[in-house]
Design a protein around this motif. Structure first.
Motif, PDB file in Angstrom:
ATOM      1  N   HIS A   1       0.835  -1.202   0.000  1.00  0.00           N
ATOM      2  CA  HIS A   1       0.000   0.000   0.000  1.00  0.00           C
ATOM      3  C   HIS A   1       0.869   1.252   0.000  1.00  0.00           C
ATOM      4  CE1 HIS A   1      -3.043   2.952   1.260  1.00  0.00           C
ATOM      5  NE2 HIS A   1      -3.925   2.082   0.775  1.00  0.00           N
ATOM      6  N   SER A   2       0.512   2.202  -0.854  1.00  0.00           N
ATOM      7  CA  SER A   2       1.339   3.391  -1.057  1.00  0.00           C
ATOM      8  C   SER A   2       1.473   4.242   0.205  1.00  0.00           C
ATOM      9  CB  SER A   2       0.760   4.243  -2.191  1.00  0.00           C
ATOM     10  OG  SER A   2      -0.612   4.543  -1.943  1.00  0.00           O
ATOM     11  N   LEU A   3       0.390   4.413   0.968  1.00  0.00           N
ATOM     12  CA  LEU A   3       0.463   5.224   2.188  1.00  0.00           C
ATOM     13  C   LEU A   3       1.379   4.570   3.209  1.00  0.00           C
ATOM     14  CD1 LEU A   3      -0.421   7.631   3.873  1.00  0.00           C
ATOM     15  CD2 LEU A   3      -2.449   6.330   4.568  1.00  0.00           C
ATOM     16  N   PHE A   4       1.312   3.260   3.318  1.00  0.00           N
ATOM     17  CA  PHE A   4       2.165   2.522   4.240  1.00  0.00           C
ATOM     18  C   PHE A   4       3.639   2.740   3.889  1.00  0.00           C
ATOM     19  CE2 PHE A   4       4.326  -1.417   5.606  1.00  0.00           C
ATOM     20  CZ  PHE A   4       3.974  -1.434   6.944  1.00  0.00           C
ATOM     21  N   GLN A   5       3.947   2.692   2.600  1.00  0.00           N
ATOM     22  CA  GLN A   5       5.331   2.912   2.164  1.00  0.00           C
ATOM     23  C   GLN A   5       5.815   4.316   2.509  1.00  0.00           C
ATOM     24  OE1 GLN A   5       6.662   1.434  -1.793  1.00  0.00           O
ATOM     25  NE2 GLN A   5       4.491   1.009  -2.078  1.00  0.00           N
ATOM     26  N   ILE A   6       4.984   5.310   2.218  1.00  0.00           N
ATOM     27  CA  ILE A   6       5.391   6.700   2.443  1.00  0.00           C
ATOM     28  C   ILE A   6       5.591   6.968   3.927  1.00  0.00           C
ATOM     29  CG2 ILE A   6       4.599   9.100   2.285  1.00  0.00           C
ATOM     30  CD1 ILE A   6       3.328   8.325  -0.407  1.00  0.00           C
ATOM     31  N   ILE A   7       4.717   6.423   4.756  1.00  0.00           N
ATOM     32  CA  ILE A   7       4.870   6.586   6.204  1.00  0.00           C
ATOM     33  C   ILE A   7       6.200   6.010   6.665  1.00  0.00           C
ATOM     34  CG2 ILE A   7       4.013   5.732   8.425  1.00  0.00           C
ATOM     35  CD1 ILE A   7       1.182   6.084   7.344  1.00  0.00           C
ATOM     36  N   LEU A   8       6.539   4.812   6.172  1.00  0.00           N
ATOM     37  CA  LEU A   8       7.778   4.172   6.608  1.00  0.00           C
ATOM     38  C   LEU A   8       9.009   4.826   5.987  1.00  0.00           C
ATOM     39  CD1 LEU A   8       6.838   0.386   6.721  1.00  0.00           C
ATOM     40  CD2 LEU A   8       6.938   2.038   8.574  1.00  0.00           C
ATOM     41  N   GLU A   9       8.867   5.360   4.784  1.00  0.00           N
ATOM     42  CA  GLU A   9       9.997   6.073   4.179  1.00  0.00           C
ATOM     43  C   GLU A   9      10.355   7.338   4.956  1.00  0.00           C
ATOM     44  OE1 GLU A   9      10.144   5.124  -0.608  1.00  0.00           O
ATOM     45  OE2 GLU A   9       9.585   7.105   0.119  1.00  0.00           O
ATOM     46  N   ARG A  10       9.365   7.945   5.591  1.00  0.00           N
ATOM     47  CA  ARG A  10       9.569   9.234   6.236  1.00  0.00           C
ATOM     48  C   ARG A  10       9.614   9.153   7.755  1.00  0.00           C
ATOM     49  NH1 ARG A  10       8.923  13.387   3.107  1.00  0.00           N
ATOM     50  NH2 ARG A  10      10.563  14.085   4.520  1.00  0.00           N
ATOM     51  N   ILE A  11       9.769   7.958   8.319  1.00  0.00           N
ATOM     52  CA  ILE A  11       9.789   7.834   9.770  1.00  0.00           C
ATOM     53  C   ILE A  11      10.961   8.611  10.370  1.00  0.00           C
ATOM     54  CG2 ILE A  11       8.574   5.626   9.964  1.00  0.00           C
ATOM     55  CD1 ILE A  11      11.263   4.243  10.071  1.00  0.00           C
ATOM     56  N   GLU A  12      10.731   9.145  11.544  1.00  0.00           N
ATOM     57  CA  GLU A  12      11.771   9.824  12.316  1.00  0.00           C
ATOM     58  C   GLU A  12      11.632   9.359  13.772  1.00  0.00           C
ATOM     59  OE1 GLU A  12      11.631  14.046  11.858  1.00  0.00           O
ATOM     60  OE2 GLU A  12      12.018  13.981   9.693  1.00  0.00           O
ATOM     61  N   LEU A  13      12.206   8.199  14.045  1.00  0.00           N
ATOM     62  CA  LEU A  13      12.016   7.576  15.348  1.00  0.00           C
ATOM     63  C   LEU A  13      12.558   8.413  16.493  1.00  0.00           C
ATOM     64  CD1 LEU A  13      12.757   3.817  14.571  1.00  0.00           C
ATOM     65  CD2 LEU A  13      10.555   4.977  14.731  1.00  0.00           C
TER      66      LEU A  13
END
Length: 261
Positions: free
Chosen positions: A103-115
């Motif tokens: 899913h595209s939203l899932f990918q974008i969220i994980l690409e932009r994570i800032e833990l």
């Protein structure tokens, strides 16, 4: 299980990348800490001139602010989509995302994570304990469970609103300044809604429900019984807004026709 596996693989790669630049990690944490400290100082300055604000004491306001920091930290860690329009629509990176079987939203969220933003939750919990001890609050066995539920609900409220704002880009790909404006509006959720007029209170409760990120769930632990039902609505509001944002996202992806056309 596939999505769970992908989540941890993204996290693993992110940690490896960030550990290569430890100084940057420290600078980001320090800047976040300074920003939170400035907001706390603002509260203290306000109460240097008054004992109560809309019927709320200084320590109660600080408690609300501390609670707000926790779901906000979760949101900041996983929903860094403030530049979605420019990066993924205008520059065409969404084309790359859509070629993958996830899913595209899932990918974008994980690409932009800032833990590292999760460190803000530690600050928030520390503020909660400080204000709670001054207020003489006591914990019941179920309070930690409700706290986690309220935090997840608050983070979903934030995530849902900003994903919906990002979805505007599917229909209007021109650069807009609505994201920064919404970040400023979201700050109103740090304070009790009854200090605002009825219109702003209605907007912060039902239209842009940022009050469910801070004051409403925090009021449960402050034993403000008249607002308990608002507190228990927090997870429902979070799920509703985030679900709506995913539906809107899916419709936007269907509308998307690729970069350059």
């Amino acid at each position: 299980m596939f999505y769970v596996s992908m989540f941890f693989q993204y996290i693993s790669q992110y940690v490896k990348t960030r550990m290569q630049y430890r100084a940057d990690l420290f600078v980001e944490f320090f800047s976040d800490l300074m920003s939170q400290a400035i907001n706390l100082i603002f509260i203290l300055v306000v109460f240097g001139h008054t004992n109560l604000l809309g019927g709320w004491s200084r320590d109660e306001i600080i408690f609300i602010y501390g609670f707000f920091l926790v779901p906000y930290a979760v949101f900041s860690a996983f929903f860094n989509i403030w530049d979605f329009n420019e990066r993924y629509i205008i520059k065409g990176e969404l084309d790359r995302i859509l070629t993958r079987p996830i899913h595209s939203l899932f990918q974008i969220i994980l690409e932009r994570i800032e833990l590292e933003s999760l460190l803000g939750a530690i600050t928030g919990i520390a503020v909660l304990f400080y204000a709670g001890s001054r207020l003489g609050l006591s914990l019941s066995w179920y309070d930690p469970i409700l706290f986690i539920i309220f935090v997840i609900g608050g983070a979903l409220v934030y995530g849902g609103i900003f994903v919906m704002l990002a979805c505007i880009s599917f229909w209007a790909d021109a650069k807009t300044s609505i994201m920064p404006m919404m970040y400023n509006i979201s700050n109103y959720g740090r304070y009790p809604v009854n200090i605002y007029n009825k219109l702003i209170r209605f907007v912060l409760t039902w239209i842009l429900p940022f009050a469910f990120v801070g004051v409403y769930p925090a009021s449960f632990f402050l034993e403000k019984n008249e607002w308990n039902w608002y507190a228990f609505l927090t997870p429902a509001i979070g799920i509703a807004f985030f679900s709506l944002s995913v539906i809107l996202w899916n419709q936007g992806v269907k509308k998307y026709r690729g970069a350059g056309n």
